[in-house]
Design a protein around this motif. Structure first.
Motif, short mmCIF file in Angstrom:
data_model
loop_
_atom_site.label_atom_id
_atom_site.label_comp_id
_atom_site.label_asym_id
_atom_site.label_seq_id
_atom_site.Cartn_x
_atom_site.Cartn_y
_atom_site.Cartn_z
N TRP A 72 -1.88 24.66 9.13
CA TRP A 72 -0.81 25.27 9.93
C TRP A 72 -1.31 26.60 10.48
O TRP A 72 -2.26 27.20 9.96
N ALA A 73 -0.70 27.03 11.54
CA ALA A 73 -1.06 28.31 12.15
C ALA A 73 0.19 28.87 12.82
O ALA A 73 1.13 28.15 13.15
N ILE A 74 0.18 30.17 13.00
CA ILE A 74 1.27 30.84 13.69
C ILE A 74 0.76 31.40 15.01
O ILE A 74 -0.43 31.75 15.13
N TYR A 75 1.60 31.45 15.98
CA TYR A 75 1.21 31.81 17.34
C TYR A 75 0.53 33.17 17.39
O TYR A 75 1.02 34.15 16.82
N ASP A 76 -0.61 33.20 18.07
CA ASP A 76 -1.36 34.44 18.27
C ASP A 76 -1.52 34.63 19.77
O ASP A 76 -2.17 33.81 20.44
N HIS A 77 -0.94 35.71 20.28
CA HIS A 77 -0.93 35.91 21.73
C HIS A 77 -2.34 36.02 22.30
O HIS A 77 -2.65 35.41 23.34
N GLU A 78 -3.21 36.77 21.65
CA GLU A 78 -4.55 36.97 22.17
C GLU A 78 -5.34 35.67 22.17
O GLU A 78 -6.04 35.34 23.14
N ARG A 116 -4.83 24.67 17.78
CA ARG A 116 -5.71 25.65 17.15
C ARG A 116 -5.75 25.42 15.64
O ARG A 116 -6.81 25.55 15.01
N ALA A 117 -4.60 25.07 15.05
CA ALA A 117 -4.57 24.79 13.61
C ALA A 117 -5.40 23.55 13.27
O ALA A 117 -6.09 23.52 12.24
N GLU A 118 -5.38 22.55 14.14
CA GLU A 118 -6.08 21.30 13.86
C GLU A 118 -7.59 21.46 13.90
O GLU A 118 -8.31 20.60 13.39
N LYS A 119 -8.07 22.53 14.51
CA LYS A 119 -9.52 22.76 14.49
C LYS A 119 -10.03 22.98 13.08
O LYS A 119 -11.21 22.79 12.80
N GLY A 120 -9.14 23.39 12.18
CA GLY A 120 -9.54 23.62 10.80
C GLY A 120 -9.48 22.38 9.93
O GLY A 120 -9.73 22.46 8.73
N GLY A 121 -9.10 21.23 10.52
CA GLY A 121 -9.02 19.99 9.75
C GLY A 121 -7.59 19.52 9.61
O GLY A 121 -6.68 19.97 10.31
N ALA A 123 0.85 -1.20 0.00
CA ALA A 123 0.00 0.00 0.00
C ALA A 123 0.88 1.24 0.00
O ALA A 123 1.83 1.35 0.79
N GLY A 124 0.55 2.17 -0.89
CA GLY A 124 1.29 3.43 -0.94
C GLY A 124 0.75 4.40 0.10
O GLY A 124 -0.33 4.97 -0.08
N VAL A 125 1.47 4.57 1.18
CA VAL A 125 1.00 5.38 2.30
C VAL A 125 1.69 6.73 2.26
O VAL A 125 2.92 6.81 2.17
N ALA A 126 0.91 7.78 2.33
CA ALA A 126 1.44 9.14 2.42
C ALA A 126 0.77 9.81 3.60
O ALA A 126 -0.39 9.54 3.90
N VAL A 127 1.49 10.66 4.26
CA VAL A 127 0.92 11.34 5.42
C VAL A 127 1.07 12.85 5.24
O VAL A 127 1.84 13.33 4.43
N SER A 128 0.29 13.55 6.03
CA SER A 128 0.43 15.01 6.10
C SER A 128 0.61 15.38 7.55
O SER A 128 0.48 14.54 8.45
N THR A 129 0.92 16.63 7.78
CA THR A 129 1.08 17.10 9.15
C THR A 129 0.33 18.41 9.33
O THR A 129 0.17 19.19 8.39
N SER A 130 -0.13 18.60 10.56
CA SER A 130 -0.60 19.91 10.97
C SER A 130 0.50 20.52 11.81
O SER A 130 1.17 19.81 12.58
#
Length: 612
Positions: free
Chosen positions: A390-396, A381-386, A348-355
């Motif tokens: 990816w996301a960058i740190y937001d202090h607030e 917080r990034a994983e909430k989008g599916g 099986a050709g397995v490929a993965v992605s990352t958050s």
């Protein structure tokens, strides 16, 4: 007493590696007891000391012991055992060295009285001990050395120059310092150079030999080769800082590297990665395939980020530390492109992605633990989008998340201390008469929807739901109780309701139980069982989706409690069309809290008032 295969294998390798008068049966029983102690994580160093005390100190005893125990016990337990073994060996060595030194001193002193006998005793000790011995004059030049020392330094026969030049100078300097400081003994671990240029680590005891007049006459060095023990300690240290599957640094090692990087004051970017859908690989192809995927992810991260520090910090979590502040969007795309190439496992050709969660950090005041936490929080917080986000740190956003999580974490204590209470609001027919009460939770400023969401997050849904049901049924009045998503699909919901009704002697027909429409279709069995018990079953958070309408059509639903009315014009028109549709299906519609006139115009049957 029966002994385990582990104790039997351990006994076999000890008997092969060293001689001890202890019988195999007795030895195996002792080792069984020690294995129990090691599994409990208790006094592993004592087990190492016991091996030395019982003379299991052959050249391979420790190494073969660790080979047998490897995989059965964690690295820290094996490290403690090895540490106890090395410490006991060293103590035994120092004791023997002290005896040898005293014997040498006595030999020199007795030489004045009986030269022949003293020389015979000295020659016996000098020739037979496994400890390397070198005697120096007061200028630090070697006067005599034994064959054991020559062997330690890699010489087949006694050479004219025993020590390498640098070692000879260092030993002579140490002897001179001892005379100058009136110190008679100096103990240290020394790296010496063998004849072939390799290094040998040795425990070295330098002593001053004084004559009968109390004046220094000679120096003696007692030298024991501890290279193997040191290598074992280094191996155990490496194991404790390395992820065994991928060979990458582990969390402890990475934290140290992150701290060192931040201490430079230079800007760095930390990426916290979670491998998406690894569970699918594990469940579909097996854990061996899942491990292979993790190994491949580690390899590809090193390839695509050759200058970054890459580490594995959890089951399917990796971190990358990059100097500077690169374009994180381009960086995320580059990582995704590298990992999207399939790797073939079992055909099986397995490929993965990352958050990925990114955070920019610059020291030296930055706390590495705080930076890691921020990156992990950003990842979640990034994983909430599916997947593949990816996301960058937001202090607030991080501050809000921390406040919410702190509130959630405090919920068990609040529950036990009675800070969470049940309050009641009237539910009235549009004609104005009260139909029943609605029970809702309150915790300080947090209202029902927030409280039950917190309970679901912590796994307290069943306990909180039981609390509301018990309180509501104890009032003896018809009552509506709204359940959370987890409560609505809980497998024991019907049992809990039946038990509560019986305990309170409360009629099922007076209980209006609203299940969360978002828990359907998983909760439909509960809905039907509760209806069969005589409970009036409703759906709440109803917004008119196809799934909710299908549930109403095929299930015995008494009513629906509308979700909060939307503000957009088209959505409100849709809600207005939905209410007659539901009523035409024989379903009671509950709205509110809100403007009574507006709710009546909407066409609802009942409205929820505000709590007193």
């Amino acid at each position: 007493m029966a002994t385990s295969p582990l104790a039997q294998r351990w006994a076999a390798v000890l008997i092969e590696s060293a001689y001890s008068p202890m019988s195999r049966r007795k030895l195996t029983q002792h080792l069984e007891e020690h294995a129990v102690r090691l599994r409990a994580g208790q006094d592993a160093h004592v087990v190492g000391q016991w091996l030395v005390r019982k003379r299991f100190t052959g050249p391979d005893s420790l190494r073969r012991t660790l080979e047998v125990l490897s995989g059965q016990f964690p690295a820290e337990v094996l490290g403690a055992l090895a540490s106890g073994y090395v410490r006991a060996t060293r103590d035994q060595l120092f004791t023997e060295q002290e005896k040898v030194k005293n014997s040498l001193l006595k030999t020199v002193e007795d030489a004045q009285r009986d030269l022949h006998d003293s020389e015979a005793r000295f020659a016996q000790v000098f020739a037979t001990t496994a400890v390397g011995i070198a005697i120096f004059d007061l200028q630090g030049c070697v006067v005599e050395a034994n064959e054991a020392l020559a062997g330690i330094l890699g010489h087949e026969e006694m050479p004219k120059e025993l020590f390498a030049d640098a070692d000879a100078v260092a030993l002579a300097s140490a002897c001179a310092r001892m005379i100058a400081s009136s110190v008679d003994t100096d103990r240290r671990e020394w790296e010496l150079t063998r004849n072939n240029g390799d290094s040998v680590w040795a425990n070295v005891v330098l002593s001053v030999l004084r004559g009968s007049d109390g004046l220094p006459k000679f120096h003696v060095a007692l030298i024991e080769d501890v290279t193997e023990q040191r290598m074992l300690q280094e191996w155990l240290r490496h194991q404790s800082l390395t992820d065994l599957l991928t060979g990458l640094p582990n969390r402890a090692s990475f934290t140290d590297k992150l701290e060192s990087a931040l201490a430079t004051g230079e800007p760095h970017t930390l990426g916290y990665l979670d491998v998406d859908s690894l569970t699918i690989v594990n469940d579909g192809l097996g854990y061996v395939a899942g491990d292979a995927v993790l190994v491949e992810v580690a390899r590809r991260l090193r390839v695509v980020l050759p200058d970054a520090v890459v580490a594995r910090v959890g089951g399917d979590e990796f971190v990358v530390l990059i100097r500077g502040t690169p374009d994180v969007a381009a960086l995320a795309a580059m990582i995704d492109d590298e990992l999207s190439e399939p790797v073939y496992l079992e055909g099986a050709g397995v490929a993965v992605s990352t958050s990925i969660g990114f955070v920019h950090a610059q020291g030296p005041g930055a706390d590495p633990t705080a930076v890691l936490r921020r990156a992990h929080s950003t990842l979640r917080r990034a994983e909430k989008g599916g997947k593949r986000q990816w996301a960058i740190y937001d202090h607030e956003a991080d501050l809000a998340d921390r406040e919410r999580f702190a509130r959630i974490a405090a919920m068990p204590g609040a529950f036990e201390n009675g800070e969470i209470s049940v309050e009641y609001s009237p539910v009235s027919w549009v004609s104005g008469s009260t139909a029943f009460l609605e029970a809702s939770l309150r915790w300080g400023a947090s209202r029902h929807d927030a409280v039950v969401a917190y309970a679901d997050t912590l796994g307290l849904a069943a306990r909180v739901g039981q609390m509301v049901l018990t309180d509501a049924c104890s009032r003896g009045e018809p009552v509506l109780v709204r359940l959370s998503r987890d409560q609505s699909r809980h497998p024991d919901l019907a049992t809990h309701v039946r038990t509560t009704l019986r305990a309170a002697d409360f009629p099922a027909s007076s209980l209006f139980l609203a299940l969360d429409v978002r828990s359907m279709p998983d909760g439909e069995e509960n809905l039907e069982v509760l209806h069969d018990m005589g409970v009036h079953v409703l759906l709440h958070e109803f917004g008119g989706g196809f799934g909710g309408l299908s549930t109403v059509d095929r299930s015995p639903v008494w009513g629906v409690r509308l979700a909060r009315p939307p503000s957009e014009r088209l959505a409100r028109r849709g809600m207005a069309l939905l209410v007659p549709l539901l009523r035409s299906a024989g379903v009671h519609v509950i709205g509110g809290p809100g403007d009574p006139d507006e709710l009546e115009a909407l066409g609802v049957d009942l409205t929820v008032g505000l709590p007193p």
